[in-house]
Design a protein around this motif. Sequence first.
Motif, PDB file in Angstrom:
ATOM      1  N   LYS A  71       0.819  -1.219   0.000  1.00 62.99           N
ATOM      2  CA  LYS A  71       0.000   0.000   0.000  1.00 62.99           C
ATOM      3  C   LYS A  71       0.849   1.264   0.000  1.00 62.99           C
ATOM      4  CE  LYS A  71      -3.567   0.289   2.710  1.00 62.99           C
ATOM      5  NZ  LYS A  71      -4.418   0.184   3.931  1.00 62.99           N
ATOM      6  N   LEU A  72       2.141   1.138   0.316  1.00 58.37           N
ATOM      7  CA  LEU A  72       3.018   2.307   0.237  1.00 58.37           C
ATOM      8  C   LEU A  72       3.028   2.908  -1.167  1.00 58.37           C
ATOM      9  CD1 LEU A  72       6.240   1.217   2.182  1.00 58.37           C
ATOM     10  CD2 LEU A  72       4.616   2.987   2.868  1.00 58.37           C
ATOM     11  N   ALA A  73       2.875   2.048  -2.181  1.00 52.96           N
ATOM     12  CA  ALA A  73       2.936   2.526  -3.559  1.00 52.96           C
ATOM     13  C   ALA A  73       1.796   3.478  -3.888  1.00 52.96           C
ATOM     14  CB  ALA A  73       2.942   1.343  -4.526  1.00 52.96           C
ATOM     15  N   ALA A  74       0.715   3.451  -3.090  1.00 57.24           N
ATOM     16  CA  ALA A  74      -0.413   4.343  -3.324  1.00 57.24           C
ATOM     17  C   ALA A  74      -0.139   5.755  -2.831  1.00 57.24           C
ATOM     18  CB  ALA A  74      -1.666   3.792  -2.643  1.00 57.24           C
ATOM     19  N   LEU A  75       0.944   5.950  -2.072  1.00 61.72           N
ATOM     20  CA  LEU A  75       1.312   7.284  -1.590  1.00 61.72           C
ATOM     21  C   LEU A  75       2.205   7.924  -2.649  1.00 61.72           C
ATOM     22  CD1 LEU A  75       2.116   6.434   2.143  1.00 61.72           C
ATOM     23  CD2 LEU A  75      -0.015   7.336   1.187  1.00 61.72           C
ATOM     24  N   LEU A 170       8.884  -3.927 -19.237  1.00 62.44           N
ATOM     25  CA  LEU A 170       8.625  -3.973 -17.803  1.00 62.44           C
ATOM     26  C   LEU A 170       8.824  -2.580 -17.223  1.00 62.44           C
ATOM     27  CD1 LEU A 170       8.130  -5.809 -15.267  1.00 62.44           C
ATOM     28  CD2 LEU A 170      10.624  -5.845 -15.021  1.00 62.44           C
ATOM     29  N   ASP A 171       7.894  -2.121 -16.411  1.00 58.08           N
ATOM     30  CA  ASP A 171       7.976  -0.786 -15.806  1.00 58.08           C
ATOM     31  C   ASP A 171       9.211  -0.703 -14.921  1.00 58.08           C
ATOM     32  OD1 ASP A 171       7.594   1.593 -14.330  1.00 58.08           O
ATOM     33  OD2 ASP A 171       5.418   1.379 -14.392  1.00 58.08           O
ATOM     34  N   TRP A 172      10.119   0.211 -15.252  1.00 58.40           N
ATOM     35  CA  TRP A 172      11.371   0.353 -14.496  1.00 58.40           C
ATOM     36  C   TRP A 172      11.121   0.655 -13.034  1.00 58.40           C
ATOM     37  CZ3 TRP A 172      11.854   4.991 -12.093  1.00 58.40           C
ATOM     38  CH2 TRP A 172      11.052   6.028 -12.561  1.00 58.40           C
ATOM     39  N   ARG A 173       9.972   1.268 -12.712  1.00 60.57           N
ATOM     40  CA  ARG A 173       9.706   1.653 -11.328  1.00 60.57           C
ATOM     41  C   ARG A 173       9.546   0.447 -10.407  1.00 60.57           C
ATOM     42  NH1 ARG A 173       4.598   5.334 -11.874  1.00 60.57           N
ATOM     43  NH2 ARG A 173       4.089   3.630 -13.323  1.00 60.57           N
ATOM     44  N   ARG A 174       9.169  -0.697 -10.967  1.00 63.34           N
ATOM     45  CA  ARG A 174       9.058  -1.902 -10.138  1.00 63.34           C
ATOM     46  C   ARG A 174      10.418  -2.304  -9.560  1.00 63.34           C
ATOM     47  NH1 ARG A 174       4.247  -5.162 -10.994  1.00 63.34           N
ATOM     48  NH2 ARG A 174       2.939  -4.273 -12.647  1.00 63.34           N
ATOM     49  N   ILE A 209      25.295  -8.622  -9.389  1.00 59.56           N
ATOM     50  CA  ILE A 209      23.994  -8.715 -10.045  1.00 59.56           C
ATOM     51  C   ILE A 209      22.923  -8.650  -8.957  1.00 59.56           C
ATOM     52  CG2 ILE A 209      22.484 -10.176 -11.444  1.00 59.56           C
ATOM     53  CD1 ILE A 209      25.064 -11.336 -12.694  1.00 59.56           C
ATOM     54  N   ILE A 210      21.827  -7.982  -9.233  1.00 60.21           N
ATOM     55  CA  ILE A 210      20.790  -7.777  -8.226  1.00 60.21           C
ATOM     56  C   ILE A 210      19.783  -8.921  -8.254  1.00 60.21           C
ATOM     57  CG2 ILE A 210      18.984  -6.245  -7.375  1.00 60.21           C
ATOM     58  CD1 ILE A 210      20.416  -3.940  -8.791  1.00 60.21           C
ATOM     59  N   GLY A 211      19.626  -9.587  -7.125  1.00 59.86           N
ATOM     60  CA  GLY A 211      18.571 -10.575  -6.962  1.00 59.86           C
ATOM     61  C   GLY A 211      17.266  -9.889  -6.603  1.00 59.86           C
ATOM     62  N   ARG A 212      16.178 -10.371  -7.163  1.00 63.36           N
ATOM     63  CA  ARG A 212      14.900  -9.696  -6.994  1.00 63.36           C
ATOM     64  C   ARG A 212      13.992 -10.388  -5.989  1.00 63.36           C
ATOM     65  NH1 ARG A 212      15.474  -4.613  -8.081  1.00 63.36           N
ATOM     66  NH2 ARG A 212      16.913  -4.388  -9.837  1.00 63.36           N
ATOM     67  N   CYS A 213      13.041  -9.598  -5.451  1.00 63.19           N
ATOM     68  CA  CYS A 213      12.090 -10.122  -4.474  1.00 63.19           C
ATOM     69  C   CYS A 213      10.680  -9.772  -4.928  1.00 63.19           C
ATOM     70  CB  CYS A 213      12.371  -9.558  -3.081  1.00 63.19           C
ATOM     71  SG  CYS A 213      12.003  -7.791  -2.933  1.00 63.19           S
ATOM     72  N   VAL A 218       4.534  -5.467  -7.358  1.00 56.92           N
ATOM     73  CA  VAL A 218       3.607  -4.379  -7.029  1.00 56.92           C
ATOM     74  C   VAL A 218       3.561  -3.351  -8.161  1.00 56.92           C
ATOM     75  CG1 VAL A 218       3.088  -2.529  -5.388  1.00 56.92           C
ATOM     76  CG2 VAL A 218       4.005  -4.717  -4.571  1.00 56.92           C
ATOM     77  N   ASN A 219       2.342  -3.014  -8.583  1.00 56.89           N
ATOM     78  CA  ASN A 219       2.134  -1.981  -9.586  1.00 56.89           C
ATOM     79  C   ASN A 219       2.363  -0.609  -8.955  1.00 56.89           C
ATOM     80  OD1 ASN A 219       0.677   0.064 -11.186  1.00 56.89           O
ATOM     81  ND2 ASN A 219      -0.098  -1.674 -12.357  1.00 56.89           N
ATOM     82  N   PRO A 220       3.290   0.194  -9.485  1.00 57.56           N
ATOM     83  CA  PRO A 220       3.603   1.485  -8.853  1.00 57.56           C
ATOM     84  C   PRO A 220       2.454   2.482  -8.897  1.00 57.56           C
ATOM     85  CG  PRO A 220       5.340   0.817 -10.379  1.00 57.56           C
ATOM     86  CD  PRO A 220       4.175  -0.089 -10.627  1.00 57.56           C
TER      87      PRO A 220
END
Length: 264
Positions: A71-75, A170-174, A209-213, A218-220
Amino acid sequence: MTQPHATLARIHRFPVKGLSPQPLEQAALTPDQPIAGDRRFALAHGASAFDPQKPAFQKKAHFLTWVRNPKLAALHCAFDPTGTKITVADPDPETSEGRLDDADLTTAEGRAALARLVLQAMGETQTRGSVRVAEAPGAWFADVPEPYVSIQNTASLRDIGAKMGIPAPLDWRRLRGNLLVDGFDAWAEMNWIGARLQIGGAILEVAEIIGRCAATHVNPDTAEADLDLLSGLRGHYGHTQCGVYARVIEGGTIRLGDSVARIY
């Protein structure tokens, strides 16, 4: 080895860990430092062990993040040029609640105002009873303790979008990266470990290399977990990695449109 047609497409910092990115037109990079102001603040929940008097690195589980608190993404937030004053758009257009204008996070009053807004928006269960805006001299709140800058490759994001049937890259913001580079082959960055990149007036050495979680699900815009990126990466590529961390070796100013070259 150079690739002169690659360019710097985006620069971002995240003044508050877990909240919106701040786009930049340029940034002055300093050796062995992240982008100035990146993850300077974080939202510590009620069970966080972060102690500003002893600001040792703490894992992201001690703070509110998209992986557990989507829900942080809604701010939807904006920042002043210093990255220290935050405006939060009203998440509920039917009311005046949930808006914050130019709260100065360098002051106790500004930090308290943001903490109140986040607690109201998230609720006590999500925040484990309370929220405080964490800051400490010399501390930064990235997911890793090293002072890295994170880099994404637009071609890799396009490839992910194509493989997963997304009608766009893919949306870079994710991925919440600092730098987005354009002009390299898809997944070229997977072979950059130990290599150096010249970006504008700075030189960076690629370290990991970045491992993802699951935060990437989450849709930004909507704050909904609407894309299983981890399963997509694993199914199409056999791993859950995307992007790289780099350390600034030689400082200098980087600007949008600067050339990006692998120099060895």
